[in-house]
Design an enzyme around this catalytic site. Structure first.
Site, PDB file in Angstrom:
ATOM      1  CE  LYS A 177     -55.849 -42.209  -7.946  1.00 16.73           C
ATOM      2  NZ  LYS A 177     -57.043 -41.601  -7.409  1.00 16.73           N
ATOM      3  CB  ALA A 202     -52.493 -41.510  -7.422  1.00 11.99           C
ATOM      4  N   GLY A 203     -50.707 -38.243  -7.325  1.00 12.50           N
ATOM      5  CA  GLY A 203     -49.392 -37.688  -7.662  1.00 12.50           C
ATOM      6  C   GLY A 203     -48.297 -38.149  -6.714  1.00 12.50           C
ATOM      7  N   GLY A 204     -48.569 -38.111  -5.424  1.00 12.96           N
ATOM      8  CA  GLY A 204     -47.567 -38.548  -4.446  1.00 12.96           C
ATOM      9  C   GLY A 204     -47.258 -40.030  -4.605  1.00 12.96           C
ATOM     10  CB  SER A 205     -49.446 -42.955  -5.226  1.00 12.75           C
ATOM     11  OG  SER A 205     -50.253 -42.724  -4.105  1.00 12.75           O
ATOM     12  CB  ALA A 206     -47.247 -40.857  -9.640  1.00 10.32           C
ATOM     13  CG  ASP A 237     -54.285 -44.593  -4.608  1.00 10.62           C
ATOM     14  OD1 ASP A 237     -55.018 -45.565  -4.332  1.00 10.62           O
ATOM     15  OD2 ASP A 237     -54.690 -43.419  -4.684  1.00 10.62           O
TER      16      ASP A 237
HETATM   17  P1  ATP Z   1     -54.637 -39.647  -3.966  1.00 12.04           P
HETATM   18  O1  ATP Z   1     -55.310 -39.488  -5.274  1.00 12.04           O
HETATM   19  O2  ATP Z   1     -53.690 -40.815  -3.906  1.00 12.04           O
HETATM   20  O3  ATP Z   1     -55.549 -39.588  -2.803  1.00 12.04           O
HETATM   21  P2  ATP Z   1     -53.791 -36.946  -4.282  1.00 12.04           P
HETATM   22  O4  ATP Z   1     -53.461 -36.956  -5.738  1.00 12.04           O
HETATM   23  O5  ATP Z   1     -55.095 -36.353  -3.886  1.00 12.04           O
HETATM   24  O6  ATP Z   1     -53.659 -38.409  -3.728  1.00 12.04           O
HETATM   25  P3  ATP Z   1     -51.128 -36.075  -3.706  1.00 12.04           P
HETATM   26  O7  ATP Z   1     -50.768 -35.202  -4.868  1.00 12.04           O
HETATM   27  O8  ATP Z   1     -50.566 -37.433  -3.686  1.00 12.04           O
HETATM   28  O9  ATP Z   1     -52.694 -36.143  -3.519  1.00 12.04           O
HETATM   29  O10 ATP Z   1     -50.716 -35.269  -2.406  1.00 12.04           O
HETATM   30  C1  ATP Z   1     -51.324 -35.431  -1.141  1.00 12.04           C
HETATM   31  C2  ATP Z   1     -50.425 -34.796  -0.081  1.00 12.04           C
HETATM   32  O11 ATP Z   1     -49.281 -35.640   0.064  1.00 12.04           O
HETATM   33  C3  ATP Z   1     -49.874 -33.435  -0.468  1.00 12.04           C
HETATM   34  O12 ATP Z   1     -50.675 -32.408   0.041  1.00 12.04           O
HETATM   35  C4  ATP Z   1     -48.481 -33.429   0.121  1.00 12.04           C
HETATM   36  O13 ATP Z   1     -48.467 -32.763   1.359  1.00 12.04           O
HETATM   37  C5  ATP Z   1     -48.124 -34.877   0.383  1.00 12.04           C
HETATM   38  N1  ATP Z   1     -47.019 -35.393  -0.483  1.00 12.04           N
HETATM   39  C6  ATP Z   1     -46.005 -36.179  -0.057  1.00 12.04           C
HETATM   40  N2  ATP Z   1     -45.204 -36.512  -1.075  1.00 12.04           N
HETATM   41  C7  ATP Z   1     -45.686 -35.930  -2.172  1.00 12.04           C
HETATM   42  C8  ATP Z   1     -45.278 -35.901  -3.529  1.00 12.04           C
HETATM   43  N3  ATP Z   1     -44.196 -36.538  -3.955  1.00 12.04           N
HETATM   44  N4  ATP Z   1     -46.031 -35.218  -4.394  1.00 12.04           N
HETATM   45  C9  ATP Z   1     -47.152 -34.578  -3.969  1.00 12.04           C
HETATM   46  N5  ATP Z   1     -47.571 -34.546  -2.694  1.00 12.04           N
HETATM   47  C10 ATP Z   1     -46.851 -35.218  -1.788  1.00 12.04           C
END
Ligand code: ATP
Length: 311
Positions: free
Chosen positions: A22, A113-117, A149
């Site tokens: 997103k 939001a990779g982790g949320s995805a 998210d």
């Molecule tokens: P948001 O945009 O929701 O704030 P983000 O995109 O900045 O999140 P993510 O990629 O979701 O960040 O990762 C944040 C942290 O979450 C990572 O540094 C990692 O340690 C942890 N994490 C836990 N599960 C996952 C996953 N499936 N994929 C990526 N990171 C994950």
């Protein structure tokens, strides 16, 4: 009573779900609440960068990750996808014995939001693998328990997120918007960026207004009007992300100089998002960003994209 439709399963009974990244086209952050959260007016748009989450029956829980950034993703129970599977299993009195495989293409810790995805993808994949067919409203409620998210990752399209961002209202979008995402070297921690936002605001004069959705921005989305959307994009976390990562200013300037209509930090960053007039312009902006060396990679895509989908 009719039976729920069977979910197609791949080899060895695998269910695969594709789930989008997103961008926040508006991220308005209210004052710090006593519970440590902030009220948000968060306009999400799902875009065409995807992770795939596959769920396969196993003897014990197992999580694996592939993709260039796999080493940055936790491969244990702290992974949000594993937590999603555990939550769904617990609610249904099942053992979380599933092999989850994440094919990762969404930048890690990139504000997309990779982790949320992955959490939303795992929830849907396990729901189908275990034949639960949990009603959509219940799945969305489970998503909200996992993170602010996560409901949007399940829903996709475009939506206004209020409260901590998890109270979703779907938004109408009248057409496709073309985007470029400049992926940075290394991530930024979302809690660190919020803390920096609070610190910068303490240092500044004046109160922080309650966040509200910006009507001209919603109207531009409804109309599918890129030119009208460009001047309305807004991210209250951008000054904090730039304070922690000053080099992002150069990335933003490079995309604008290459013809992007608008540039902003995506969510908590450090990924930078550029709105382009059309698909050709997006490709030109992506090439210019890649050639400039101000980012690790640049990707052209469009949104809105569908939410978590069984493939
Ligand atoms: P948001 O945009 O929701 O704030 P983000 O995109 O900045 O999140 P993510 O990629 O979701 O960040 O990762 C944040 C942290 O979450 C990572 O540094 C990692 O340690 C942890 N994490 C836990 N599960 C996952 C996953 N499936 N994929 C990526 N990171 C994950």
């Amino acid at each position: 009573m009719s039976q729920p439709a069977a979910t197609p399963t791949g080899p060895a009974g695998t269910v695969t779900v594709r789930v989008p990244a997103k961008v926040n086209v508006q991220l308005s952050v209210g004052p710090l609440r006593p519970d440590g959260f902030h009220d948000l007016a968060n306009v999400f748009l799902a875009v065409g960068l995807y992770d795939s989450v596959s769920a396969t029956r196993a003897e014990a829980p197992l999580l694996t990750v592939s993709g260039p950034d796999a080493a940055q993703v936790p491969q244990d129970r702290t992974n949000l996808a594993a937590r999603a599977a555990e939550l769904l299993a617990r609610r249904n009195g099942l053992a979380p014995d599933v092999h989850l495989h994440i094919a990762k293409d969404i930048p890690v810790a990139g504000g997309m939001a990779g982790g949320s995805a992955d959490a939303a993808g795992a929830l849907l994949a396990c729901d189908r693998l275990w034949g639960l067919h949990t009603p959509r409203e219940e799945l969305l409620a489970l998503c909200a328990e996992l993170g602010s998210d996560v409901p949007f990752s399940l829903a996709g399209g475009a939506a206004l997120g209020e409260g901590r961002g998890e109270v979703l209202t779907p938004l109408e979008v009248g057409g496709d918007f073309h985007w470029v995402f400049a992926v940075a070297e290394g991530g930024l921690s979302t809690p660190d960026v919020y803390r920096e936002c609070d610190r910068l605001r303490e240092a500044a004069e004046g109160g922080v207004p309650e966040p509200v959705a910006h009507e001209p921005l919603l109207a531009a989305l409804r109309a599918g009007d890129t030119q009208a959307l460009a001047p309305t994009l807004r991210n209250d976390l951008q000054p904090a992300a730039l304070s922690l990562r000053p080099a992002l200013a150069e990335t933003l300037d490079t995309g604008l100089a290459a013809g992007a209509l608008a540039a902003l930090v995506s969510g908590s960053g450090p990924t930078c998002a550029f709105l382009a007039a059309d698909a050709d312009s997006a490709i030109r902006v992506a090439h210019a960003l890649t050639a400039s060396g101000t980012c690790r990679a640049a990707r052209a895509t469009s949104g809105p994209a569908p939410g978590a989908t069984v493939v």
